[in-house]
Write an enzyme that holds these catalytic residues in place. Structure first.
Site, PDB file in Angstrom:
ATOM      1  N   GLY A  69       1.380  -1.121   4.780  1.00  0.00           N
ATOM      2  CA  GLY A  69       1.869  -2.150   5.676  1.00  0.00           C
ATOM      3  C   GLY A  69       0.895  -3.263   5.979  1.00  0.00           C
ATOM      4  O   GLY A  69       1.066  -3.976   6.969  1.00  0.00           O
ATOM      5  N   SER A 103      -7.335  -2.616   6.123  1.00  0.00           N
ATOM      6  CA  SER A 103      -6.692  -2.000   7.287  1.00  0.00           C
ATOM      7  C   SER A 103      -6.245  -0.568   7.001  1.00  0.00           C
ATOM      8  O   SER A 103      -5.706   0.089   7.899  1.00  0.00           O
ATOM      9  CB  SER A 103      -5.474  -2.832   7.708  1.00  0.00           C
ATOM     10  OG  SER A 103      -5.856  -4.104   8.159  1.00  0.00           O
ATOM     11  N   THR A 107       0.857  -1.160   0.000  1.00  0.00           N
ATOM     12  CA  THR A 107       0.000   0.000   0.000  1.00  0.00           C
ATOM     13  C   THR A 107       0.901   1.219   0.000  1.00  0.00           C
ATOM     14  O   THR A 107       2.087   1.108   0.302  1.00  0.00           O
ATOM     15  CB  THR A 107      -0.880  -0.033   1.275  1.00  0.00           C
ATOM     16  OG1 THR A 107      -1.583  -1.271   1.298  1.00  0.00           O
ATOM     17  CG2 THR A 107      -1.844   1.117   1.350  1.00  0.00           C
TER      18      THR A 107
END
Length: 584
Positions: free
Chosen positions: A479, A459, A387
């Site tokens: 991450g 996330s 990401t």
């Protein structure tokens, strides 16, 4: 002690620096050239993971654009210069603060499952998840959202025409740019996977199949044509017409399931941000299908009841409380988080301060609770791999925090023939089989099961912090499963320990995600602290000794802090070489 650790301890603390591995296994690279102080600016700032992209956004700011204009310019430029995660074939989340309206907008341009997707589509004959399908096939691709998200954000909240904002990205693709050391190293390490697809091999490697070296010029003519089409026609230039035809042809040739109707039906959605408070600050973050905002606020609520500052940053007492709070939040994530258009996510309950107090009461101050003894809450308070992140701010007080992704580095490794861009493998972010971990080790349940038109849980945690009602901080990180903890720790470094933006960025980090039951500690933490945590029952990985070696790093925040005097502090994370804070 290894030479790497000696360098960390003796030379780089507290401003140590290492480049991060990608979500699926990049090795760390020390970058001794990174700045260890915040970059200051008065009129505008862009902080991203790649220098050319930061400069593209700065070019737009200098031309009179606002933070949204700069964010869109940076996003399209990253699609050219940071193909590991920058994209037009993926999706993400954007948080926008508009000073004039004193309003925060959460833009969800996450990928969507195609209409023919179904919950068992990645199971083999034995009923097990086939990771080759979920990670590396065309079937792993969700309907991309980046182009729709960027163009709609610009149309609603920007000030410049799309052609002007996209001009830097088109120039970088058409004329080329010098390959950075980080990109050259990354493409060389992923050469086997990327060259397995002839189209990707043609786009990102030389005619003889060899990788580009640092300093050599990479030109992407097909991508430039696609970007020009988008600049001329807007989102329709991507979701319809020739580009869409090429995408669908690539799908059909490689067993993918995205159709013309899937592309035409894609929508970006504006959602109500999740909000919380922490010791006088207001935290505004991305709501589901991001799990990040909910759990950042949940964890802050738990920690608010402690005097963390008196414990000392990096102490065993401090790390213990963070770790225990992380476990409870990630346990709840596995059961309660999903796409709110398909599942009633109990946001208010999860972010309730009374619920946080109940969790805090369960935390033993001297002993770790094994993950096996922590379950998602049976009852909540009642309520009806790769990401990239970047942040922008302008002279008028607007701020943007944006995180987007292809999932793994380079997505599924396959490219759209004739269109010049990589495909995502975001379908792996669904629970292909409830109770079975995804590529990041995260467990999920029915809330995140595959359904047509559904957006996979993420996330990604682009976050804004307000102080006295004014924009104070924009941050976020790549991450995978570590994004939530990395973003939160960076915030705590500022809000709790009064660090400047660069100090907050450079300090060593930890991570725990409930399962597997292990506490990851970056190099730079005290060995004695790690040993104390071990005696408390934590399964520490990293910094103890060679048999427990874990030299990877966590995340790569790209953050902006607005000081009371109006000066902007920008901090590009030195963990990944090539990142740049650019301001004027």
């Amino acid at each position: 002690m290894s030479l790497l650790r000696v360098l960390f301890v003796l030379l780089l603390l507290p401003f140590w620096s290492v480049a991060a591995m990608a979500a699926d296994g990049d090795t760390p690279i020390i970058d001794y050239t990174s700045r260890f102080h915040p970059v200051l600016a008065e009129r505008g700032m862009v902080v991203s993971q790649e220098g050319h992209a930061s400069e593209a956004g700065l070019e737009i700011l200098k031309a009179g654009g606002n933070a949204v204009d700069a964010a869109v310019a940076t996003g399209f430029a990253l699609a050219v210069t940071h193909p590991q995660a920058g994209n037009i074939g993926g999706g993400g989340f954007m948080m926008v603060y508009l000073k004039k309206e004193n309003r925060v907008i959460a833009i969800d341009y996450r990928e969507m499952a195609p209409a023919s997707a179904h919950r068992d589509m990645f199971l083999n004959a034995a009923g097990d998840v086939d990771t080759q399908l979920t990670w590396f096939s065309n079937k792993a691709s969700g309907v991309p959202g980046t182009v729709m998200g960027m163009t709609e954000a610009l149309a609603k909240y920007g000030t410049m025409p799309l052609k002007k904002v996209m001009a830097p990205a088109i120039r970088l693709a058409e004329e080329g740019f010098p390959v950075s050391y980080a990109l050259a190293d990354s493409m060389a390490r992923y050469q086997k996977r990327l060259t397995a697809d002839p189209v990707t091999a043609r786009y990102f490697f030389k005619a003889d199949g060899s990788p580009y070296r640092a300093g050599e010029i990479l030109r992407q003519k097909d991508l430039a044509k696609t970007l020009k089409t988008i600049a001329d026609k807007g989102a329709a230039g991507f979701y319809e017409g020739a580009v869409a035809d090429k995408m669908v042809a690539t799908m059909e040739a490689g067993g993918g399931i995205i159709t013309h109707d899937d592309l035409k039906n894609y929508k970006a959605i504006e959602r109500t941000p999740v909000r919380g408070t922490y010791k006088g600050y207001e935290v505004v973050s991305m709501p589901p299908p991001s799990s990040g905002g909910v759990h950042v606020i949940q964890i802050l609520n738990i920690l608010e009841g402690y005097d963390l500052k008196s414990m000392g940053h990096g102490s065993a007492a401090y790390i213990h409380r963070l770790t225990e709070a992380f476990k409870y939040a990630y346990a709840d994530r596995s059961k309660y988080l999903g796409d709110p258009d398909f599942f009633d996510v109990p946001v208010d309950a999860l972010t309730d301060k009374a619920y946080a107090a109940a969790i805090r009461a369960k935390i033993d101050p001297d002993h770790a609770t094994p993950s096996s003894e922590i379950l998602p809450a049976e009852r909540l308070p009642y309520e009806s791999p790769q990401t990239t992140h970047y942040s922008t701010a302008d002279r008028w007080g607007n701020m943007v925090s944006n995180t987007y992704t292809l999932n793994f580095s380079y997505g599924n490794g396959r490219s759209v023939d004739g269109a010049g861009f990589l495909l995502n493998n975001e379908m792996d972010d669904f629970s292909s089989k409830p109770g079975v971990p995804n590529a990041f080790g995260l467990l999920g349940g029915e809330a995140n099961a595959i359904e047509p038109g559904k957006r996979p849980l993420s996330s990604m945690t682009p976050t804004l912090v307000l102080k006295n009602g004014e924009p104070f901080m924009a941050t976020g990180s790549p991450g995978g499963s570590t994004i939530i903890t990395v973003t939160l720790e960076t915030m705590l470094n500022v809000l709790e320990f009064d660090m400047n933006m660069m100090e907050a960025t450079a300090m060593p980090r930890i991570h725990h995600q409930w399962y597997p039951d292990r506490l990851l500690m970056e190099p730079g933490h005290s060995i004695d602290t790690a040993r104390i945590l071990g005696t408390m029952g934590h399964q520490v990985k990293g910094v103890l000794d060679e048999t427990e070696s874990w030299d990877r790093v966590l995340g790569s925040t790209q953050s902006i802090l607005r000081r009371p005097d109006g000066v902007l502090e920008g901090a590009a994370d030195p963990r990944r070489p090539g990142s740049l804070a650019a301001g004027f």
